[in-house]
Scaffold this active site. Structure first.
Site, PDB file in Angstrom:
ATOM      1  N   CYS A  51     -61.585  44.934 -61.241  1.00 56.92           N
ATOM      2  CA  CYS A  51     -60.288  45.570 -61.433  1.00 56.92           C
ATOM      3  C   CYS A  51     -59.758  45.965 -60.051  1.00 56.92           C
ATOM      4  O   CYS A  51     -60.519  46.443 -59.202  1.00 56.92           O
ATOM      5  CB  CYS A  51     -60.394  46.802 -62.319  1.00 56.92           C
ATOM      6  SG  CYS A  51     -58.783  47.564 -62.603  1.00 56.92           S
ATOM      7  N   ASP A  78     -47.512  47.122 -62.335  1.00 56.20           N
ATOM      8  CA  ASP A  78     -48.955  47.332 -62.231  1.00 56.20           C
ATOM      9  C   ASP A  78     -49.506  46.319 -61.223  1.00 56.20           C
ATOM     10  O   ASP A  78     -48.860  45.324 -60.922  1.00 56.20           O
ATOM     11  CB  ASP A  78     -49.602  47.128 -63.617  1.00 56.20           C
ATOM     12  CG  ASP A  78     -50.984  47.772 -63.699  1.00 56.20           C
ATOM     13  OD1 ASP A  78     -51.480  48.265 -62.668  1.00 56.20           O
ATOM     14  OD2 ASP A  78     -51.558  47.779 -64.809  1.00 56.20           O
ATOM     15  N   ASN A  79     -50.697  46.632 -60.725  1.00 56.71           N
ATOM     16  CA  ASN A  79     -51.397  45.701 -59.845  1.00 56.71           C
ATOM     17  C   ASN A  79     -50.614  45.313 -58.602  1.00 56.71           C
ATOM     18  O   ASN A  79     -50.471  44.132 -58.272  1.00 56.71           O
ATOM     19  CB  ASN A  79     -51.840  44.470 -60.643  1.00 56.71           C
ATOM     20  CG  ASN A  79     -52.980  44.823 -61.582  1.00 56.71           C
ATOM     21  OD1 ASN A  79     -53.919  45.510 -61.183  1.00 56.71           O
ATOM     22  ND2 ASN A  79     -52.898  44.412 -62.826  1.00 56.71           N
TER      23      ASN A  79
HETATM   24  N1  LIG Z   1     -53.850  41.372 -72.749  1.00 59.68           N
HETATM   25  C1  LIG Z   1     -54.388  42.128 -71.776  1.00 59.68           C
HETATM   26  N2  LIG Z   1     -55.009  41.518 -70.771  1.00 59.68           N
HETATM   27  C2  LIG Z   1     -55.561  42.229 -69.770  1.00 59.68           C
HETATM   28  C3  LIG Z   1     -55.450  43.642 -69.727  1.00 59.68           C
HETATM   29  C4  LIG Z   1     -54.806  44.277 -70.818  1.00 59.68           C
HETATM   30  O1  LIG Z   1     -54.703  45.513 -70.901  1.00 59.68           O
HETATM   31  N3  LIG Z   1     -54.277  43.485 -71.814  1.00 59.68           N
HETATM   32  N4  LIG Z   1     -55.965  44.327 -68.648  1.00 59.68           N
HETATM   33  C5  LIG Z   1     -56.128  43.557 -67.408  1.00 59.68           C
HETATM   34  C6  LIG Z   1     -56.856  44.239 -66.346  1.00 59.68           C
HETATM   35  S1  LIG Z   1     -55.979  45.338 -65.377  1.00 59.68           S
HETATM   36  C7  LIG Z   1     -58.139  43.905 -66.035  1.00 59.68           C
HETATM   37  S2  LIG Z   1     -58.912  44.592 -64.684  1.00 59.68           S
HETATM   38  C8  LIG Z   1     -58.901  42.930 -66.853  1.00 59.68           C
HETATM   39  C9  LIG Z   1     -60.184  43.538 -67.349  1.00 59.68           C
HETATM   40  O2  LIG Z   1     -60.911  42.640 -68.116  1.00 59.68           O
HETATM   41  P1  LIG Z   1     -62.145  43.181 -68.976  1.00 59.68           P
HETATM   42  O3  LIG Z   1     -61.663  44.351 -69.781  1.00 59.68           O
HETATM   43  O4  LIG Z   1     -62.602  42.039 -69.811  1.00 59.68           O
HETATM   44  O5  LIG Z   1     -63.195  43.612 -67.986  1.00 59.68           O
HETATM   45  O6  LIG Z   1     -58.155  42.478 -67.967  1.00 59.68           O
HETATM   46  C10 LIG Z   1     -56.806  42.236 -67.685  1.00 59.68           C
HETATM   47  N5  LIG Z   1     -56.207  41.564 -68.797  1.00 59.68           N
HETATM   48 MO   LIG Z   2     -57.305  45.948 -63.620  1.00 58.43          MO
END
Ligand SMILES: Nc1nc2c(c(=O)[nH]1)N[C@H]1C(S)=C(S)[C@@H](COP(=O)(O)O)O[C@H]1N2
Ligand SMILES: [Mo]
Length: 902
Positions: free
Chosen positions: A174, A306-307
């Site tokens: 993350c 975000d990000n």
């Molecule tokens: N649909 C969806 N995809 C997502 C997210 C989410 O909240 N919804 N979070 C993202 C983020 S910020 C991260 S760091 C990763 C985390 O993946 P994991 O929960 O399988 O470790 O998924 C990403 N993909």
């Molecule tokens: Mo993330």
């Protein structure tokens, strides 16, 4: 090779390590996918997701996952939308109970080895986990669409049947990994990850280039957007990456449906997700529904807000008003940066000096981004003057030795030709205990193959991302042992040298980890810490149980409430509270932390010790938290929408722009005949959650809806966009970004003033008869004024007269003007309506100038002797206007009790 050593799934053939001589005999019960395909089993799922026996460690030339556990739905999840998800209780929750954002304890993560089980893999969920039954997994539909010659709609079954399957080990990280350290320096808009916001798994699926090749991107296509099935406050989660990366086999981007040989766990995207090696986890969209090829980057809210790493000088406040900065693709994070952490010695680990080990193996992990390799890891015991090389091991490289066409979990281990590094690596260094004893700290830094080295200093940015300064573990000498201290502990967990340094007044940004440098000036208290107002009375020692707390829930006119685990008795302040006693009664018997913290000023917080009566016991806190979750999900139909103690959801149905910066937001209530439940002159609270931080944003508004209106609610809101001379607002921008069809929450009524009709007012519960209202407002301050004016004018029997003074800059800023004019006509002699503009256009025929002392003297005048109390002045506008009006009117002889500020 493949023929000699069939590629079993689950039951691994004991394949030889490189250089080993004798081929072992294949296992008797071969259960690979090809064999299964001709199996007569009637359950299609069992073909694709066989109940594979756990792989045996050491029988392949590369690491396999440790044995996973059987988990259960945890009690804390039962009342949340995730009540269908089984989880490991060891995971540390970083954002309360829900949504689920977790990391494993750092040592546990490290101890699992190269591959992390689903049990301890970190999770980052922006919202609830979509529920997909096992039986529906293969029918999961998704699309490849947009700028492509041949749009595809397919099921997971098609994906497995029609494409080549591959398995890669990939470390997801993350972008917020290690953010707690940034939050210690200055609170970012993100929650506090420790150093375990990363995990490695074996992902099986289809290479994205294969899929895109069949869809055939058109000329002009430059990006690929991904969208998940999780519906969030600002729409479905989605993001994008560049098309040429998605098409590049080197980049290893895949659509995946198996993690460590099992169907994806719900938290990790069941049944289908994107996995992007070398990039931040945020781009690896879970619960994948759409792949859209586009000419522009994703316009999804989560892609923009975000990000990202905004420039360091952008403060949390500023960031609310910089839409162009947010949209600047140069600030979007894709590749990970080089990073590392020490796992052993663990935080608070102690080693004996006498009779203990001669040396200690210091060890941890490192990773780089974009397929780069970590090429060195250096350790310093003297704050960077001298460095020692640590040993590095790359378990990932062992997969490159798999036999040609060798499969794992039904996917080809397509690693031999790859130069890229998609995974974390491990480092270790034996250090003599005597050397540790002589040092103050152990610090590490990694370098990658582009010779980028981790920096000494932190790059702070508003979202708190990509934090990668040297990882520092402090060494304490405590009589017979050494004790180690990591920088932080995840979530709100106390501990770590950063917290300690900060508490003792050290400046974490002095370039010396906050340690006092000789000759350094006395440290000036940081602005941030100055804001941490003390809200407790140190002399209060009482612990309060739930039974006693509940006896003061407002029913018997005593109002206790909880903020940050502390109990406050608000009873005596009900009269004096600017928001009216109802807002205290509304919080009575509840945990009001979020609401309190987000509404109140530093001044209000500083008053809290006077009302502090005790600490809530741990069991009581648990009961309260659970009760809070329960009330907020109450959905039984009600005649009246607003509730004073629970938030009620209403769906946003339209946003109508009525001036350059003002919109009327319309909401639909639970049902068509539901009354709003707001007395004239009172306000309601509107709550939104910042979708990034989940921080609650709460403000009071007065709707413009008629009190008699049903099923709908209209709220006029001035949106504070950025202008050259004025900063905008977090709340209004967030509200504006909510898509139609999404909800916000309301609660109320609140306010100490209420108009009962025919001149009768209630102020703080006391009745007062008036003959005249003077209503002074500016900008969107017109809304409560408008409510009262309408009640007076629409009742032809109401003898009360109203003088309305509405001051604005330009004509267009006069809000609700048509409605006000109509009420003035309706009221006839009872109503005098005066507009004044400070920047009138040339066609303006009304008054000009500010509502200053002179203006007020002319229009309002002095109170008439012998008629004290007959007039009530209602004032609503920006703070500066309210203050100057107060001063001017008091100068004219008006008493405090004649002035009412909304
Ligand atoms: N649909 C969806 N995809 C997502 C997210 C989410 O909240 N919804 N979070 C993202 C983020 S910020 C991260 S760091 C990763 C985390 O993946 P994991 O929960 O399988 O470790 O998924 C990403 N993909
Ligand atoms: Mo993330």
């Amino acid at each position: 090779m493949a023929a000699t050593f069939p590629s079993p799934d689950g039951v691994p053939a004991p394949l030889p390590r490189m250089g080993s001589q004798l081929p072992p005999s294949p296992p008797s019960s071969v259960t690979n996918l090809k064999d299964l395909a001709i199996d007569s089993s009637s359950n299609p799922l069992s073909l694709v997701f066989p109940q594979e026996p756990q792989t045996v460690e050491g029988s392949r030339p590369y690491p396999l996952p440790p044995k996973a556990r059987k988990n259960h739905v945890l009690p804390e999840d039962v009342k949340t939308p995730d009540n269908h998800v089984e989880r490991d209780p060891r995971l540390i929750r970083l954002t309360g109970i829900h949504p689920f954002n977790v990391e494993a304890p750092l040592s546990d993560l490290y101890n699992e080895g190269f591959i992390t089980t689903k049990d301890l893999h970190y999770v980052r969920n922006h919202g609830p986990v979509p529920k997909v039954e096992d039986a529906d997994v293969l029918d999961w539909e998704f699309t490849v669409e947009g700028l492509v010659e041949k749009p595809l709609t397919m099921t997971l079954r098609d994906l497995i049947r029609d494409y080549e399957q591959v398995t890669y080990p990939i470390t997801l990280v993350c972008a917020g990994n290690r953010r707690k350290e940034q939050n210690m320096v200055r609170k970012t808009k993100g929650f506090s990850w420790g150093a375990a916001g990363l995990s490695t798994a074996l992902w099986t699926g289809v290479a994205l280039p294969d899929l895109l090749a069949r869809a055939v991107p058109k000329r002009g296509a430059r990006y690929v957007c991904f969208e998940g099935a999780d519906k969030l406050p600002n729409g479905y989660y989605g993001t994008s990456v560049k098309l040429n990366w998605a098409m590049d086999p080197n980049r290893g981007i895949m659509v995946s449906y198996k993690m460590n040989g099992e169907m994806l766990h719900p938290d990790h995207g069941k049944p289908l997700r994107i996995v992007i090696p070398g990039q931040i986890g945020g781009r690896s969209v879970k619960w994948l529904k759409r792949i859209v090829v586009t000419a522009q980057p994703s316009d999804n809210w989560y892609h923009i807000y975000d990000n990202r790493v905004l420039p360091t000088m952008v403060s949390p406040d500023d960031s609310a008003n910089l839409p162009e900065t947010w949209k600047d693709e140069r600030y979007a994070i894709y590749d990970l940066n080089t990073n590392s952490a020490t796992c052993y010695p663990a935080h608070n680990e102690a080693i004996l000096l006498e009779g203990g080990p001669e040396t200690y193996k210091v060890r941890g992990y490192a990773y780089a981004g974009g397929g780069k390799r970590v090429t060195r890891l250096e350790v310093t015991l003297d704050k960077g003057k001298t460095w020692t090389l640590a040993n590095l091991s790359y378990p990932e490289d062992q997969y490159r030795m798999a036999a040609e066409n060798e499969t794992l979990y039904g996917g080809r281990l397509d690693m031999s030709w790859r130069e890229a590094c998609f995974c974390w690596c491990f480092w270790d260094l034996d250090i003599a205990t005597s050397q540790l004893q002589a040092a103050d700290d152990v610090m590490i830094r990694a370098m990658d193959d582009s010779m980028m080295v981790q920096p000494r200093d932190m790059y702070w940015s508003v979202l708190g991302m990509m934090n990668n300064p040297w990882y520092r573990v402090v060494i304490h000498k405590e009589h017979d042992h050494l004790r180690f201290e990591h920088p932080t502990q995840p979530a709100l967990m106390p501990g770590g040298w950063m917290e300690r340094v900060k508490k003792s007044g050290g400046n974490l940004t002095n370039g010396f980890w906050g340690e006092k440098v000789s000759g350094e000036e006395e440290i000036v208290q940081e602005e941030e810490s100055a804001k941490d107002i003390c809200m407790v009375n140190d002399k209060v020692k009482r612990e309060i149980e739930i039974e006693e707390f509940r006896q003061h829930d407002g029913e018997k006119d005593t109002a206790w409430f909880v903020v940050n685990g502390q109990v406050y008795d608000g009873t005596s302040f009900m009269e004096g509270h600017p928001g009216g006693g109802a807002s205290i009664l509304g919080a009575a018997g509840q945990d009001a932390t979020e609401e309190f913290m987000s509404i109140h000023s530093e001044t209000a917080k500083a008053m809290m010790p006077d009302y502090h009566i005790g600490t809530l016991s741990a069991t009581a806190q648990k009961v309260l938290t659970e009760a809070g979750e329960a009330t907020s999900v109450d959905t039984s139909p009600r005649a009246v929408f607003l509730q004073s103690k629970a938030w009620s959801k209403a769906i946003l149905t339209s946003k109508e722009r009525i001036s350059s910066d003002t919109k009327v937001f319309s909401f639909s209530l639970d049902h068509e005949t539901q009354a709003i439940g707001l007395p004239v002159g009172q306000h309601l609270m509107l709550r939104l959650r910042d979708p990034v931080t989940r921080e609650a944003l709460i403000r009071a508004y007065t709707p413009i809806s008629e009190g008699t209106e049903q099923g709908k609610l209209h709220v006029l809101v001035k949106i504070y966009y950025d202008t050259p001379d004025k900063k905008g607002g977090k709340m209004t921008q967030a509200l504006d970004s909510i898509p139609i069809g999404h909800f916000v929450e309301f609660k109320g009524p609140v306010g100490k003033f209420e108009y009962l009709g025919r001149g009768v007012c209630s102020i703080g519960g006391k009745k007062r008869q008036v003959k005249r209202f003077v209503m002074i407002c500016a900008g969107s301050g017109v809304t409560p004024i408008y409510q009262v004016l309408r009640a007076v004018m629409k009742d032809s029997e109401d003898p009360t007269t109203c003088l309305v003074l509405d001051g604005n800059r330009v004509e267009e800023d006069i809000l609700c003007r048509k409605e006000l004019d109509e009420l003035a006509v309706l009221g006839g002699k009872r109503c005098e309506l005066v507009y004044t503009l400070t920047r009138p256009g040339k066609d303006w025929k009304g008054l000009t100038g500010r509502m200053d002392g002179k203006f007020l003297e002319e229009k309002v005048g002095r109170p008439v002797e012998g008629e004290e109390g007959d007039t009530l002045v209602l004032i609503c506008g920006p703070e500066t206007m309210e203050n100057s009006t107060r001063d001017a009117l008091k100068g004219l002889g008006w008493r405090d009790e004649d002035l009412l500020f909304f």
